[in-house]
Design a protein around this motif. Structure first.
Motif, PDB file in Angstrom:
ATOM      1  N   LYS A 272       1.022  -1.834   0.337  1.00 43.84           N
ATOM      2  CA  LYS A 272       0.064  -0.176   0.182  1.00 43.84           C
ATOM      3  C   LYS A 272       0.437   1.289  -0.070  1.00 43.84           C
ATOM      4  O   LYS A 272       1.885   1.032   0.369  1.00 43.84           O
ATOM      5  N   PHE A 273       0.663   2.265  -0.982  1.00 42.45           N
ATOM      6  CA  PHE A 273       1.262   3.458  -1.002  1.00 42.45           C
ATOM      7  C   PHE A 273       0.533   4.915  -1.240  1.00 42.45           C
ATOM      8  O   PHE A 273      -0.741   4.447  -1.470  1.00 42.45           O
ATOM      9  N   PHE A 274       1.194   5.915  -0.627  1.00 43.07           N
ATOM     10  CA  PHE A 274       0.217   6.926  -0.769  1.00 43.07           C
ATOM     11  C   PHE A 274       0.869   8.101  -1.908  1.00 43.07           C
ATOM     12  O   PHE A 274       2.689   8.638  -0.771  1.00 43.07           O
ATOM     13  N   LEU A 275       0.671   8.917  -3.080  1.00 46.62           N
ATOM     14  CA  LEU A 275       2.047   8.828  -4.062  1.00 46.62           C
ATOM     15  C   LEU A 275       0.839  10.867  -3.932  1.00 46.62           C
ATOM     16  O   LEU A 275      -0.299  10.906  -4.075  1.00 46.62           O
ATOM     17  N   VAL A 276       2.036  12.031  -3.525  1.00 45.32           N
ATOM     18  CA  VAL A 276       1.362  13.412  -3.960  1.00 45.32           C
ATOM     19  C   VAL A 276       1.763  14.127  -5.205  1.00 45.32           C
ATOM     20  O   VAL A 276       3.380  13.872  -5.034  1.00 45.32           O
ATOM     21  N   LEU A 277       1.043  14.357  -6.172  1.00 46.00           N
ATOM     22  CA  LEU A 277       1.110  14.601  -7.540  1.00 46.00           C
ATOM     23  C   LEU A 277       0.896  16.280  -7.330  1.00 46.00           C
ATOM     24  O   LEU A 277       0.506  16.520  -7.650  1.00 46.00           O
ATOM     25  N   ASP A 278       2.150  16.626  -6.945  1.00 48.59           N
ATOM     26  CA  ASP A 278       1.909  18.532  -6.601  1.00 48.59           C
ATOM     27  C   ASP A 278       1.997  19.659  -8.157  1.00 48.59           C
ATOM     28  O   ASP A 278       3.156  18.829  -8.614  1.00 48.59           O
ATOM     29  N   ASP A 279       0.613  20.356  -8.526  1.00 49.62           N
ATOM     30  CA  ASP A 279       0.849  20.966  -8.948  1.00 49.62           C
ATOM     31  C   ASP A 279       0.888  20.634 -10.820  1.00 49.62           C
ATOM     32  O   ASP A 279       1.415  20.857 -11.501  1.00 49.62           O
ATOM     33  N   VAL A 280       0.139  19.366 -11.122  1.00 56.31           N
ATOM     34  CA  VAL A 280      -0.395  18.883 -12.507  1.00 56.31           C
ATOM     35  C   VAL A 280      -0.365  19.572 -13.546  1.00 56.31           C
ATOM     36  O   VAL A 280      -1.848  20.248 -13.446  1.00 56.31           O
ATOM     37  N   TRP A 281       0.384  19.602 -15.039  1.00 52.97           N
ATOM     38  CA  TRP A 281      -0.686  21.015 -15.382  1.00 52.97           C
ATOM     39  C   TRP A 281      -0.732  20.040 -16.526  1.00 52.97           C
ATOM     40  O   TRP A 281      -1.297  19.959 -17.973  1.00 52.97           O
ATOM     41  N   ASN A 282       0.200  18.806 -17.114  1.00 55.24           N
ATOM     42  CA  ASN A 282       0.317  17.802 -18.317  1.00 55.24           C
ATOM     43  C   ASN A 282      -1.457  17.142 -18.327  1.00 55.24           C
ATOM     44  O   ASN A 282      -2.043  16.657 -17.687  1.00 55.24           O
ATOM     45  N   GLN A 283      -2.136  17.497 -19.755  1.00 55.93           N
ATOM     46  CA  GLN A 283      -3.499  16.168 -19.506  1.00 55.93           C
ATOM     47  C   GLN A 283      -2.892  15.634 -20.762  1.00 55.93           C
ATOM     48  O   GLN A 283      -4.414  15.488 -21.419  1.00 55.93           O
ATOM     49  N   ASP A 284      -1.891  14.952 -21.294  1.00 55.72           N
ATOM     50  CA  ASP A 284      -1.750  13.884 -21.839  1.00 55.72           C
ATOM     51  C   ASP A 284      -1.616  12.194 -21.478  1.00 55.72           C
ATOM     52  O   ASP A 284      -1.332  12.042 -20.333  1.00 55.72           O
ATOM     53  N   TYR A 285      -3.078  12.202 -21.678  1.00 60.46           N
ATOM     54  CA  TYR A 285      -3.552  10.695 -20.992  1.00 60.46           C
ATOM     55  C   TYR A 285      -3.144   9.371 -21.120  1.00 60.46           C
ATOM     56  O   TYR A 285      -2.357   9.071 -20.439  1.00 60.46           O
ATOM     57  N   ARG A 286      -1.974   9.939 -23.204  1.00 63.22           N
ATOM     58  CA  ARG A 286      -0.708   8.751 -22.881  1.00 63.22           C
ATOM     59  C   ARG A 286       0.140   8.762 -21.541  1.00 63.22           C
ATOM     60  O   ARG A 286       0.916   7.949 -21.205  1.00 63.22           O
ATOM     61  N   LYS A 287       0.639  10.127 -21.516  1.00 63.23           N
ATOM     62  CA  LYS A 287       1.884  10.034 -20.412  1.00 63.23           C
ATOM     63  C   LYS A 287       1.242   9.757 -18.667  1.00 63.23           C
ATOM     64  O   LYS A 287       1.902   8.777 -18.232  1.00 63.23           O
ATOM     65  N   TRP A 288       0.089   9.939 -18.886  1.00 67.34           N
ATOM     66  CA  TRP A 288      -0.807   9.172 -17.913  1.00 67.34           C
ATOM     67  C   TRP A 288      -0.828   7.914 -17.756  1.00 67.34           C
ATOM     68  O   TRP A 288      -0.146   7.198 -16.338  1.00 67.34           O
ATOM     69  N   GLU A 289      -0.978   6.906 -18.410  1.00 66.79           N
ATOM     70  CA  GLU A 289      -1.596   6.001 -18.593  1.00 66.79           C
ATOM     71  C   GLU A 289       0.014   5.369 -18.532  1.00 66.79           C
ATOM     72  O   GLU A 289       0.120   4.351 -17.511  1.00 66.79           O
ATOM     73  N   GLN A 290       1.365   6.006 -18.864  1.00 61.42           N
ATOM     74  CA  GLN A 290       3.050   5.462 -18.461  1.00 61.42           C
ATOM     75  C   GLN A 290       3.077   5.588 -17.239  1.00 61.42           C
ATOM     76  O   GLN A 290       3.339   4.040 -16.198  1.00 61.42           O
ATOM     77  N   LEU A 291       2.567   6.077 -16.239  1.00 61.17           N
ATOM     78  CA  LEU A 291       2.742   5.912 -14.688  1.00 61.17           C
ATOM     79  C   LEU A 291       2.127   5.398 -13.970  1.00 61.17           C
ATOM     80  O   LEU A 291       2.102   5.402 -13.322  1.00 61.17           O
ATOM     81  N   LYS A 292       0.584   5.393 -14.779  1.00 64.40           N
ATOM     82  CA  LYS A 292      -0.638   4.764 -13.707  1.00 64.40           C
ATOM     83  C   LYS A 292      -0.848   3.595 -13.822  1.00 64.40           C
ATOM     84  O   LYS A 292      -0.857   2.528 -12.476  1.00 64.40           O
ATOM     85  N   LEU A 293       0.003   2.447 -14.734  1.00 68.05           N
ATOM     86  CA  LEU A 293      -0.198   1.343 -15.005  1.00 68.05           C
ATOM     87  C   LEU A 293       1.384   0.746 -14.296  1.00 68.05           C
ATOM     88  O   LEU A 293       0.449  -1.065 -13.663  1.00 68.05           O
ATOM     89  N   PRO A 294       2.147   0.966 -14.046  1.00 70.57           N
ATOM     90  CA  PRO A 294       2.828   0.308 -12.836  1.00 70.57           C
ATOM     91  C   PRO A 294       2.731   0.127 -11.156  1.00 70.57           C
ATOM     92  O   PRO A 294       2.444  -0.239 -10.747  1.00 70.57           O
ATOM     93  N   LEU A 295       1.113   1.141 -11.042  1.00 66.51           N
ATOM     94  CA  LEU A 295       1.375   1.711 -10.036  1.00 66.51           C
ATOM     95  C   LEU A 295      -0.294   0.684  -9.758  1.00 66.51           C
ATOM     96  O   LEU A 295      -0.653   0.481  -8.585  1.00 66.51           O
ATOM     97  N   GLN A 296      -0.148  -0.067 -10.605  1.00 71.21           N
ATOM     98  CA  GLN A 296      -2.082  -0.643 -10.169  1.00 71.21           C
ATOM     99  C   GLN A 296      -1.094  -2.168  -9.798  1.00 71.21           C
ATOM    100  O   GLN A 296      -2.036  -2.460  -9.304  1.00 71.21           O
ATOM    101  N   ASN A 297       0.350  -2.163 -10.096  1.00 73.47           N
ATOM    102  CA  ASN A 297       0.593  -3.391  -8.851  1.00 73.47           C
ATOM    103  C   ASN A 297       0.128  -3.739  -7.135  1.00 73.47           C
ATOM    104  O   ASN A 297       0.484  -4.037  -7.071  1.00 73.47           O
ATOM    105  N   GLY A 298       0.439  -2.464  -6.819  1.00 73.34           N
ATOM    106  CA  GLY A 298       0.321  -2.008  -5.616  1.00 73.34           C
ATOM    107  C   GLY A 298      -1.000  -3.038  -4.915  1.00 73.34           C
ATOM    108  O   GLY A 298      -1.711  -3.309  -5.940  1.00 73.34           O
ATOM    109  N   ALA A 299      -0.870  -2.502  -3.691  1.00 77.64           N
ATOM    110  CA  ALA A 299      -2.352  -3.448  -2.816  1.00 77.64           C
ATOM    111  C   ALA A 299      -3.702  -2.248  -2.930  1.00 77.64           C
ATOM    112  O   ALA A 299      -3.113  -1.271  -2.955  1.00 77.64           O
ATOM    113  N   MET A 300      -4.471  -3.291  -2.664  1.00 74.37           N
ATOM    114  CA  MET A 300      -5.332  -1.816  -2.865  1.00 74.37           C
ATOM    115  C   MET A 300      -5.792  -1.519  -1.055  1.00 74.37           C
ATOM    116  O   MET A 300      -5.244  -1.605  -0.223  1.00 74.37           O
ATOM    117  N   GLY A 301      -5.647   0.006  -1.549  1.00 80.88           N
ATOM    118  CA  GLY A 301      -6.119   1.035  -0.648  1.00 80.88           C
ATOM    119  C   GLY A 301      -4.648   1.784  -0.808  1.00 80.88           C
ATOM    120  O   GLY A 301      -5.277   2.908   0.065  1.00 80.88           O
TER     121      GLY A 301
END
Length: 786
Positions: A272-301
């Motif tokens: 289980k992890f807690f990540l803060v992304l402060d002051d995000v501007w980029n709205q390119d979904y492809r870049k977000w997906e690149q980051l999100k997919l590895p994090l989906q391997n974390g625990a519920m919560g």
């Protein structure tokens, strides 16, 4: 502002050269001058982003930009004069063709007081030579400005918003004031059982305008959690910051994004992890997906907290339902924050003597926590009551600390806009502080300022709607008013945001407010060397509006002296005054696009010279109760798109209105019976004259002053073709002494387009209401029968 201006000017130059190939032959060498002009503008354009960023700290760069804006505004007027000449020649040919088709032959000439508006050959040659000379002179000035850019070592490389210098934040927080409710909501979301749609990780965005306290709220949440943490900003830096937060040994030294993401994927597995992304501007979904997919391997919560100024970012991360939209602080919390910084460490007697002034200073912040902190930090070192009073009596934009600490973050939001949207935003400074901005009026104003030169008329309104929504989603507006369907109809702008825009448009936009009868300011101040382009005049003088002392009352007339000073005027708003007459000289305002005379209840007529305003796009006459007629030559206003005549109960529209087939707004027409027409006057607008006005949109009211004797008039109106109408109201003539036998036939003939959303039928006295088209209205949401 200069970047936005030049983008529009380059479009105008390209457009007008295309027109002149067929329409106008100017004097020799003008094409060469235009080519030079275009080249100089393009050379300057590539460094403007860097110049506008540096103007905050470098006064000489600001002066250079001011010179550029002066030339740009003057060039805008010259190009508009040129376009007007082309348009007038087009109308001249059309009028001449109409005249030659009749038995009487005569020279066709516009009736106007300015002699060069007559289309004789000599006048045309003189006008063209004047335009060419103005272009040459402005080009010489522009060439000098272009050469001076070398002195400032501007950077030619365009940079993304992520690379602009911004204030750094960390996970540490001292004390917070207010935000109790927001913190509770955030904590509940952090402790909730599952993420969106059952996802492993819940993403929670916090959105709001710059300086409102998003990062502080995130810091509170971060402080209360104890899982793996990060406080990163962008791409590879984000990946490395996450790895550092995980405190995992043997972390890769590579700068390859894929290797870093793979390491994150393996490291968070089952945790289980807690990540803060402060002051995000980029709205390119492809870049977000690149980051999100590895994090989906974390625990519920697991949780990701995102702070942003842009609603598009919240939608991009797929978390709009869990979004926290941060509002301004309540005034009492803003005061406590200010007091903590400015007065808490002082002797009790000393701080007590300054509290009253301090609370008045805090009112300037209007709940913006960053402004309260900046002013608190400033006042911490002010010792005397006189020093505190000086700050209280100063404009917030004149306080250096505010300029540096508050305006700098707001610049980030400004830089993230396209040039055209920047110009639309800056135009909003014409409204006074705390003004309720009506969305439709604002969009009409944007359209009349020629901000969307390259876009065809049919699409301009949709594009302006998109621009407005864009500014809403980026937190430039607040305090929204909405209609019954949840659509935004009005909004306000935060005072500090207004001060920021005034700072960017210094000497260009000005709100002049006369407080009482002893104010010595005069309209004359805005002539000569003054560079005001937009003037909002509040509490205008009683009597004629001329260069004179101002007092707290209303104007009753304006005349030749004022008009002679504002020949390049694009917008003239004289609504809510006591005007009884509009002077003939108004026809000399050849550049005028927007003319508002609404709520002048004593105004009975408009002069014929109004018909010379061929660039006019919007004419607002709302609630001019005494207005009886419009000029016969209204058909000459070929650019008119919005004619607002709602609540003009005595107004009879001339038949010439039928020629305005590009009209998009005509909310109200009155249909008079044959016995109500004065044969000595011009013909009146009839219901059948709507036949070719298929661009009408929004709401439309048809009021019948008499029964229609011929239902074919209703058929010819072709309401069924008005596919942009959203609301239709039919108000029938009612006479208790007569039956209304033809109402049913007329009603059947008034069949609207099937997409109509609202229908009202008033004073329909028949016992049967069964128009054959009623069942075809498959999108109807409101039906009124009164």
């Amino acid at each position: 502002m200069a970047e936005a201006l030049i983008s529009v000017l380059l479009e105008q130059l390209a457009s007008i050269i295309q027109k002149t190939k067929q329409e106008v032959r100017l004097v020799v060498d003008v094409k060469k001058e235009v080519a030079k002009l275009t080249s100089n503008f393009k050379a300057i354009q590539v460094v403007l982003e860097n110049a506008e960023e540096r103007q905050m700290k470098e006064v000489d760069v600001r002066y250079w930009l001011d010179s550029l804006k002066d030339v740009s505004y003057e060039m805008d007027d010259v190009l508009d004069e040129w376009s007007t000449e082309i348009l007038k020649q087009h109308i001249q040919k059309e009028e001449a063709g109409n005249a030659s088709s009749t038995s009487t032959t005569k020279k066709v000439c516009f009736y106007i007081l300015a002699p060069w508006f007559c289309f004789g050959q000599v006048s045309q040659v003189i006008l063209r030579r004047d335009i060419a000379m103005k272009i040459k002179q402005l080009n010489e000035r522009l060439a000098l400005i272009a050469s001076e850019r070398q002195n400032y070592n501007f950077q030619y490389m365009k940079r993304g918003i992520e690379e602009i210098e911004r204030q750094k934040s960390s996970s540490f927080v001292d004390k917070t004031f207010g935000r109790v409710d927001e913190k509770e909501i955030l904590v509940k979301k952090l402790l909730s059982v599952s993420g969106q749609g059952g996802a492993t990780c819940l993403v929670i965005p916090i959105i709001g305008m710059g300086g409102i306290g998003k990062t502080t709220l995130a810091q509170l949440a971060y402080k209360s959690k104890s899982s793996g943490r990060g406080w990163p900003r962008q791409k590879i830096k984000i990946a490395k910051a996450i790895i550092d937060g995980l405190k995992k040994g043997n972390s890769p030294a590579s700068n390859e994004l894929q290797i870093l993401l793979q390491f994150i994927h393996e490291s968070v597995k089952g945790k289980k992890f807690f990540l803060v992304l402060d002051d995000v501007w980029n709205q390119d979904y492809r870049k977000w997906e690149q980051l999100k997919l590895p994090l989906q391997n974390g625990a519920m919560g697991s949780r990701i907290l995102v702070t942003t100024r842009k609603e598009e970012v919240a939608r991009m991360v797929g978390a709009s339902t869990d979004m926290i939209n941060l509002k301004v602080l309540r005034e009492e919390n803003c005061w406590v924050l200010f007091y903590h910084i400015a007065l808490a460490d002082r002797e009790k007697n000393e701080s007590k003597g300054l509290e009253f002034i301090g609370k008045e200073i805090v009112k300037k912040c209007k709940g913006l926590s960053l402004a309260a902190k900046a002013l608190g930090g400033l006042m911490r070192y002010k010792e005397t009551r006189k020093q505190w009073e000086d700050v209280l009596n100063s404009k917030i934009s004149n306080v250096d600390e505010i300029e540096e600490q508050v305006f700098q973050p707001l610049l980030l939001s400004y830089y993230d806009l396209t040039p055209t949207i920047k110009r639309c935003l800056l135009y909003c400074v014409i409204f006074p502080k705390d003004y309720n901005i009506v969305k439709d009026e604002l969009i009409e104003l944007w359209m009349t300022q020629n901000f969307l030169n390259s876009i065809i008329n049919k699409e301009k309104e949709a594009v302006c709607e998109m621009y407005f929504d864009n500014l809403v989603m980026r937190s430039f507006f607040q305090e929204f008013e909405k209609d019954d369907l949840g659509n935004i109809t009005g909004c306000k702008m935060h005072d500090v945001m207004h001060d920021f825009l005034q700072f960017l448009t210094e000497n260009e936009c000005f709100v002049l407010e006369a407080e009482g009868g002893n104010n010595n300011k005069t309209i004359m101040e805005f002539n000569g060397d003054n560079k005001v382009r937009h003037l909002t005049l509040m509490f205008a003088p009683e009597g004629p509006l001329i260069p004179s002392s101002l007092c707290n009352s209303k104007i009753t007339s304006f005349g030749r002296e004022l008009i002679s000073q504002v020949k390049c005027l694009r917008t003239l708003n004289l609504s809510r005054n006591s005007l009884e007459k509009v002077p003939n000289e108004v026809g000399e305002l050849a550049h005028l696009r927007y003319f508002d005379l609404s709520y002048n209840v004593g105004l009975m007529k408009l002069p014929d010279t109004v018909c010379n305003l061929i660039n006019l796009q919007t004419l607002r006459l709302i609630s001019c109760w005494a207005l009886e007629r419009l000029p016969e030559g209204m058909g000459k206003l070929i650019n008119l798109q919005h004619l607002h005549v709602m609540n003009c109960y005595n107004l009879k529209l001339p038949k010439e209105i039928a020629r305005l087939t590009s009209l998009r707004t005509l909310e109200y027409i009155r249909i008079h019976g044959d016995d109500d027409v004065d044969n000595n006057k011009e013909a009146l607008f009839e219901l059948s004259d709507l036949i070719n006005m298929d661009q009408l949109r929004g709401s439309f009211l048809i009021e019948f002053k008499k029964d229609l004797k011929d239902a074919r008039q209703a058929e010819k109106a072709h309401l069924v073709n008005k596919n942009c109408l959203v609301s239709l109201e039919l108000s029938f003539f009612s006479d208790m002494w007569q039956s209304n036998p033809i109402h049913e036939e007329t009603l059947n003939a008034l069949q609207p387009f099937p997409n109509l959303e609202s229908l009202s039928i008033l004073r329909y006295n028949s016992t049967i209401l069964q128009p054959h088209w009623m069942t075809s209205l498959n999108k109807l949401r409101s039906l009124q029968l009164l």
